[in-house]
Scaffold this active site. Structure first.
Site, PDB file in Angstrom:
ATOM      1  N   ASP A  35       0.867  -1.189   0.000  1.00 45.67           N
ATOM      2  CA  ASP A  35       0.000   0.000   0.000  1.00 45.67           C
ATOM      3  C   ASP A  35       0.898   1.231   0.000  1.00 45.67           C
ATOM      4  O   ASP A  35       2.000   1.203   0.551  1.00 45.67           O
ATOM      5  CB  ASP A  35      -0.926   0.011   1.229  1.00 45.67           C
ATOM      6  CG  ASP A  35      -2.178   0.852   1.007  1.00 45.67           C
ATOM      7  OD1 ASP A  35      -3.281   0.267   0.912  1.00 45.67           O
ATOM      8  OD2 ASP A  35      -2.045   2.094   0.899  1.00 45.67           O
ATOM      9  N   LYS A  40      -0.746   3.182   7.302  1.00 44.71           N
ATOM     10  CA  LYS A  40      -1.593   1.977   7.282  1.00 44.71           C
ATOM     11  C   LYS A  40      -0.715   0.726   7.335  1.00 44.71           C
ATOM     12  O   LYS A  40      -0.990  -0.212   8.095  1.00 44.71           O
ATOM     13  CB  LYS A  40      -2.416   1.994   5.983  1.00 44.71           C
ATOM     14  CG  LYS A  40      -3.585   1.065   5.972  1.00 44.71           C
ATOM     15  CD  LYS A  40      -4.387   1.201   4.681  1.00 44.71           C
ATOM     16  CE  LYS A  40      -5.550   2.145   4.797  1.00 44.71           C
ATOM     17  NZ  LYS A  40      -6.477   2.101   3.673  1.00 44.71           N
ATOM     18  N   THR A 122     -13.248  -2.342  -8.862  1.00 41.65           N
ATOM     19  CA  THR A 122     -14.358  -2.239  -9.813  1.00 41.65           C
ATOM     20  C   THR A 122     -13.985  -1.217 -10.882  1.00 41.65           C
ATOM     21  O   THR A 122     -13.777  -0.041 -10.569  1.00 41.65           O
ATOM     22  CB  THR A 122     -15.645  -1.811  -9.081  1.00 41.65           C
ATOM     23  OG1 THR A 122     -15.890  -2.751  -8.033  1.00 41.65           O
ATOM     24  CG2 THR A 122     -16.826  -1.769 -10.030  1.00 41.65           C
ATOM     25  N   PHE A 248     -32.820  -6.767  -0.679  1.00 42.13           N
ATOM     26  CA  PHE A 248     -32.777  -5.416  -1.247  1.00 42.13           C
ATOM     27  C   PHE A 248     -34.163  -4.846  -1.536  1.00 42.13           C
ATOM     28  O   PHE A 248     -34.336  -4.030  -2.424  1.00 42.13           O
ATOM     29  CB  PHE A 248     -31.859  -5.370  -2.489  1.00 42.13           C
ATOM     30  CG  PHE A 248     -30.426  -5.334  -2.087  1.00 42.13           C
ATOM     31  CD1 PHE A 248     -29.783  -6.470  -1.634  1.00 42.13           C
ATOM     32  CD2 PHE A 248     -29.713  -4.136  -2.092  1.00 42.13           C
ATOM     33  CE1 PHE A 248     -28.478  -6.448  -1.195  1.00 42.13           C
ATOM     34  CE2 PHE A 248     -28.410  -4.092  -1.652  1.00 42.13           C
ATOM     35  CZ  PHE A 248     -27.788  -5.253  -1.211  1.00 42.13           C
ATOM     36  N   LYS A 250     -35.710  -3.338   1.051  1.00 44.22           N
ATOM     37  CA  LYS A 250     -35.880  -2.673   2.335  1.00 44.22           C
ATOM     38  C   LYS A 250     -35.891  -1.162   2.113  1.00 44.22           C
ATOM     39  O   LYS A 250     -34.870  -0.572   1.805  1.00 44.22           O
ATOM     40  CB  LYS A 250     -34.733  -3.059   3.280  1.00 44.22           C
ATOM     41  CG  LYS A 250     -34.766  -4.525   3.666  1.00 44.22           C
ATOM     42  CD  LYS A 250     -33.854  -4.831   4.837  1.00 44.22           C
ATOM     43  CE  LYS A 250     -34.041  -6.247   5.329  1.00 44.22           C
ATOM     44  NZ  LYS A 250     -33.955  -7.261   4.270  1.00 44.22           N
ATOM     45  N   GLY A 252     -35.878   2.820   2.804  1.00 46.42           N
ATOM     46  CA  GLY A 252     -35.129   3.607   3.780  1.00 46.42           C
ATOM     47  C   GLY A 252     -34.846   4.993   3.245  1.00 46.42           C
ATOM     48  O   GLY A 252     -35.597   5.501   2.393  1.00 46.42           O
ATOM     49  N   CYS A 259     -19.689   2.028  -2.955  1.00 44.93           N
ATOM     50  CA  CYS A 259     -19.876   1.290  -4.207  1.00 44.93           C
ATOM     51  C   CYS A 259     -21.085   1.719  -5.022  1.00 44.93           C
ATOM     52  O   CYS A 259     -20.935   2.157  -6.160  1.00 44.93           O
ATOM     53  CB  CYS A 259     -19.959  -0.205  -3.915  1.00 44.93           C
ATOM     54  SG  CYS A 259     -18.366  -0.854  -3.413  1.00 44.93           S
TER      55      CYS A 259
HETATM   56  N1  LIG Z   1     -15.708  -1.501  -0.298  1.00 44.89           N
HETATM   57  C1  LIG Z   1     -16.517  -2.386  -0.851  1.00 44.89           C
HETATM   58  O1  LIG Z   1     -17.523  -2.812  -0.267  1.00 44.89           O
HETATM   59  C2  LIG Z   1     -16.211  -2.937  -2.221  1.00 44.89           C
HETATM   60  C3  LIG Z   1     -16.861  -4.100  -2.656  1.00 44.89           C
HETATM   61  C4  LIG Z   1     -16.545  -4.595  -3.917  1.00 44.89           C
HETATM   62  C5  LIG Z   1     -15.663  -3.913  -4.732  1.00 44.89           C
HETATM   63  N2  LIG Z   1     -15.061  -2.778  -4.282  1.00 44.89           N
HETATM   64  C6  LIG Z   1     -14.095  -2.110  -5.165  1.00 44.89           C
HETATM   65  O2  LIG Z   1     -12.783  -2.431  -4.697  1.00 44.89           O
HETATM   66  C7  LIG Z   1     -11.910  -1.318  -4.895  1.00 44.89           C
HETATM   67  C8  LIG Z   1     -11.271  -0.928  -3.558  1.00 44.89           C
HETATM   68  O3  LIG Z   1     -12.290  -0.479  -2.703  1.00 44.89           O
HETATM   69  P1  LIG Z   1     -12.027  -0.265  -1.133  1.00 44.89           P
HETATM   70  O4  LIG Z   1     -13.336   0.071  -0.524  1.00 44.89           O
HETATM   71  O5  LIG Z   1     -11.243  -1.407  -0.623  1.00 44.89           O
HETATM   72  O6  LIG Z   1     -11.090   1.023  -1.209  1.00 44.89           O
HETATM   73  P2  LIG Z   1     -10.214   1.680  -0.030  1.00 44.89           P
HETATM   74  O7  LIG Z   1     -10.186   3.135  -0.330  1.00 44.89           O
HETATM   75  O8  LIG Z   1     -10.702   1.189   1.289  1.00 44.89           O
HETATM   76  O9  LIG Z   1      -8.762   1.054  -0.251  1.00 44.89           O
HETATM   77  C9  LIG Z   1      -7.920   1.368  -1.317  1.00 44.89           C
HETATM   78  C10 LIG Z   1      -6.491   1.225  -0.842  1.00 44.89           C
HETATM   79  O10 LIG Z   1      -5.606   1.350  -1.962  1.00 44.89           O
HETATM   80  C11 LIG Z   1      -4.471   2.080  -1.566  1.00 44.89           C
HETATM   81  N3  LIG Z   1      -3.811   2.609  -2.764  1.00 44.89           N
HETATM   82  C12 LIG Z   1      -4.202   3.649  -3.550  1.00 44.89           C
HETATM   83  N4  LIG Z   1      -3.328   3.789  -4.585  1.00 44.89           N
HETATM   84  C13 LIG Z   1      -2.399   2.810  -4.440  1.00 44.89           C
HETATM   85  C14 LIG Z   1      -1.261   2.433  -5.197  1.00 44.89           C
HETATM   86  N5  LIG Z   1      -0.923   3.077  -6.312  1.00 44.89           N
HETATM   87  N6  LIG Z   1      -0.523   1.378  -4.750  1.00 44.89           N
HETATM   88  C15 LIG Z   1      -0.859   0.720  -3.623  1.00 44.89           C
HETATM   89  N7  LIG Z   1      -1.935   1.036  -2.873  1.00 44.89           N
HETATM   90  C16 LIG Z   1      -2.701   2.065  -3.281  1.00 44.89           C
HETATM   91  C17 LIG Z   1      -5.015   3.123  -0.627  1.00 44.89           C
HETATM   92  O11 LIG Z   1      -4.012   3.669   0.201  1.00 44.89           O
HETATM   93  C18 LIG Z   1      -6.043   2.298   0.160  1.00 44.89           C
HETATM   94  O12 LIG Z   1      -5.474   1.689   1.282  1.00 44.89           O
HETATM   95  C19 LIG Z   1     -12.759  -0.222  -5.520  1.00 44.89           C
HETATM   96  O13 LIG Z   1     -12.636  -0.295  -6.908  1.00 44.89           O
HETATM   97  C20 LIG Z   1     -14.166  -0.595  -5.126  1.00 44.89           C
HETATM   98  O14 LIG Z   1     -15.135  -0.144  -6.023  1.00 44.89           O
HETATM   99  C21 LIG Z   1     -15.311  -2.282  -3.037  1.00 44.89           C
END
Ligand SMILES: NC(=O)c1ccc[n+]([C@@H]2O[C@H](COP(=O)([O-])OP(=O)(O)OC[C@H]3O[C@@H](n4cnc5c(N)ncnc54)[C@H](O)[C@@H]3O)[C@@H](O)[C@H]2O)c1
Length: 428
Positions: A35, A40, A122, A248, A250, A252, A259
């Site tokens: 990361d 972190k 995504t 889904f 529900k 609110g 997302c």
């Molecule tokens: N959060 C969800 O519920 C969920 C569910 C399914 C899919 N997604 C998809 O997954 C992806 C990540 O979502 P998230 O919620 O985990 O995001 P997040 O913001 O919690 O985490 C992203 C992480 O990537 C790191 N980062 C950014 N640029 C970087 C780089 N160049 N090299 C290394 N690390 C880097 C950031 O510091 C951060 O820790 C998104 O595309 C999101 O749409 C999220």
């Protein structure tokens, strides 16, 4: 201890990356996490989990030996072939997905015929093809690419990751796709192995469909309010039809989170960029925005002008069991209330730290009862179980007014009424 499972790298250790890392470590893989956020990484090295997500801390602790954390990519590239990418893809001002973090990961990959990117972030349909083109232009055409979208839900992310409804893998049928299939074999879930654009679309279309279901039931709720039907009865009666399903449905105060808002908007923009006007999604987005604001008119119905009124917000996170404040309905609601002259006092069991950064002008309380002190009205914004179990008689004594608006239909109306308060839910 050496593991027989394929070692992997995970780039980006947020909600998806960290859950992917600890989940695969639990199944026996060595996982090399990278990361750019040095703070972190330091916390993770100490065994601290920077997010609130049930089970993740314990899983990290159980698998400390297999989990390696660094801000450098080199150890990950040395020890693993599959580079899972889980960096953020937030919305841009135009509503398209911001792919800058993905692009920076792609740019940092070396020429290699031993490695593959496995895209968990995504991304819009066409991103995989564009990355493969980029690799080819840079003489990295042998770097593999697999689309492997993630469907976990925050709040039950680890459980969802380990027990997925299906695994989707989009690839060219080469070694990298085969290796990802093998990694997922123990999950015993239906596998959809397809081409990359179709895998990308499965993710976008799934989120857009779920958001559509929410906006649909919210509109039904609004019509129920005008016609005397109870939307919870309606949703139950509809959901028993297996073609519809109970999930889904529900009603609110609108969907939020990291997302749905961005993915629905990204699909709408993606369609628009190809010249197609995705009318249904335009309506889904508009209904959701209006739904967050409808609570204000419900309050005004009881209180008249909101100038000088004290409003308690119970729950701030976009849903229960998470500290994620991204696109939370509470942000729109608190801003509207403050703009209308109300005082806002808020409480959330886990999201306060994040909320303080985003909600200027809001007072924060140390408990739900504390938030209700002298309140003219209370709005339940997040369905935290503790609000259901609150001593509503004590709440009534502390409040100056009587109005309780249950934005998630999560409290028994009789309990509220028995405490001498006025209950108003959504669509009932
Ligand atoms: N959060 C969800 O519920 C969920 C569910 C399914 C899919 N997604 C998809 O997954 C992806 C990540 O979502 P998230 O919620 O985990 O995001 P997040 O913001 O919690 O985490 C992203 C992480 O990537 C790191 N980062 C950014 N640029 C970087 C780089 N160049 N090299 C290394 N690390 C880097 C950031 O510091 C951060 O820790 C998104 O595309 C999101 O749409 C999220």
């Amino acid at each position: 201890m050496a593991s027989e499972r394929e070692p992997i790298a995970v780039i980006g250790t947020g909600y998806v990356g960290l859950v992917t890392a600890v989940g695969f470590a639990e199944l026996g893989s060595e996982v090399w996490c990278v990361d750019i956020d040095a703070d972190k990484i330091e916390r993770l090295k100490r065994g601290e989990v920077p997010i609130y997500e049930p089970g993740v801390e314990e899983c990290l602790e159980r698998n400390r030996e297999r989990l390696h954390f660094s801000t450098e990519r080199a150890p990950a590239l040395e020890h693993s072939r599959l580079m899972f990418v889980a960096v953020g893809t937030p919305p841009t001002y135009s509503g398209d997905a911001d792919l800058s973090a993905v692009e920076s990961v792609v740019a940092g990959m070396p020429a290699s015929d031993r490695h593959a990117l496995v895209m968990k972030s995504t991304v819009p349909v066409g991103t995989g093809a564009a990355i493969k083109r980029r690799f080819a232009e840079q003489g990295k055409e042998h770097f593999g690419y697999v689309s492997c979208p993630e469907f976990l839900k925050e709040g039950s992310a680890l459980q969802d990751f380990l027990k997925p409804d299906r695994v989707v893998i989009g690839d060219d049928g080469d070694w990298a796709g085969d290796a990802v299939v093998r990694l997922y074999e123990p999950f015993d879930a239906p596998l959809v192995r397809t081409d990359t654009p179709s895998a990308e679309m499965i993710k976008m279309a799934s989120n857009a469909f779920l958001a559509t279901k929410i906006s649909f039931i919210n509109e039904i709720a609004n019509v129920c309010e005008e016609t005397g039907a109870d939307v919870l009865e309606v949703a139950r009666g509809m959901g028993l039809d297996h073609r519809i399903g109970e999930h889904f449905l529900k009603p609110g105060i609108g969907y939020g989170g990291s997302c749905f808002p961005k993915d629905v908007s990204a699909l709408k923009q993606l369609a628009g960029n190809t010249g197609y006007h995705f009318q249904l999604l335009t309506a889904v987005i508009e209904v959701n925005e209006l739904q967050k604001r409808r609570v204000i008119s419900k309050l005004q119905k009881h209180l008249g002008s909101l100038v000088g009124k004290r409003v308690a917000l119970l729950g701030l996170a976009f849903k229960a069991n998470t500290d994620d404040m991204r696109e939370a309905s509470s942000l729109v609601l608190s801003a509207r209330l403050l703009a209308d002259g109300a005082t806002v006092r808020a409480y959330d069991p886990v999201a306060e730290e994040e909320a303080r950064k985003l909600m200027s002008g809001v007072e924060f309380a140390s408990s739900a009862l504390d938030a209700l002190d002298e309140a003219d009205a209370c709005i339940i914004v997040t369905e935290w179980p503790e609000f259901r179990e609150l001593d509503w008689r004590s709440a009534a004594q502390r409040m100056a007014g009587k109005v309780v608006i249950d934005g998630r239909n999560c409290i028994d109306p009789d309990t509220i009424r028995a405490a001498g308060l006025t209950y108003e839910g959504i669509g009932r």
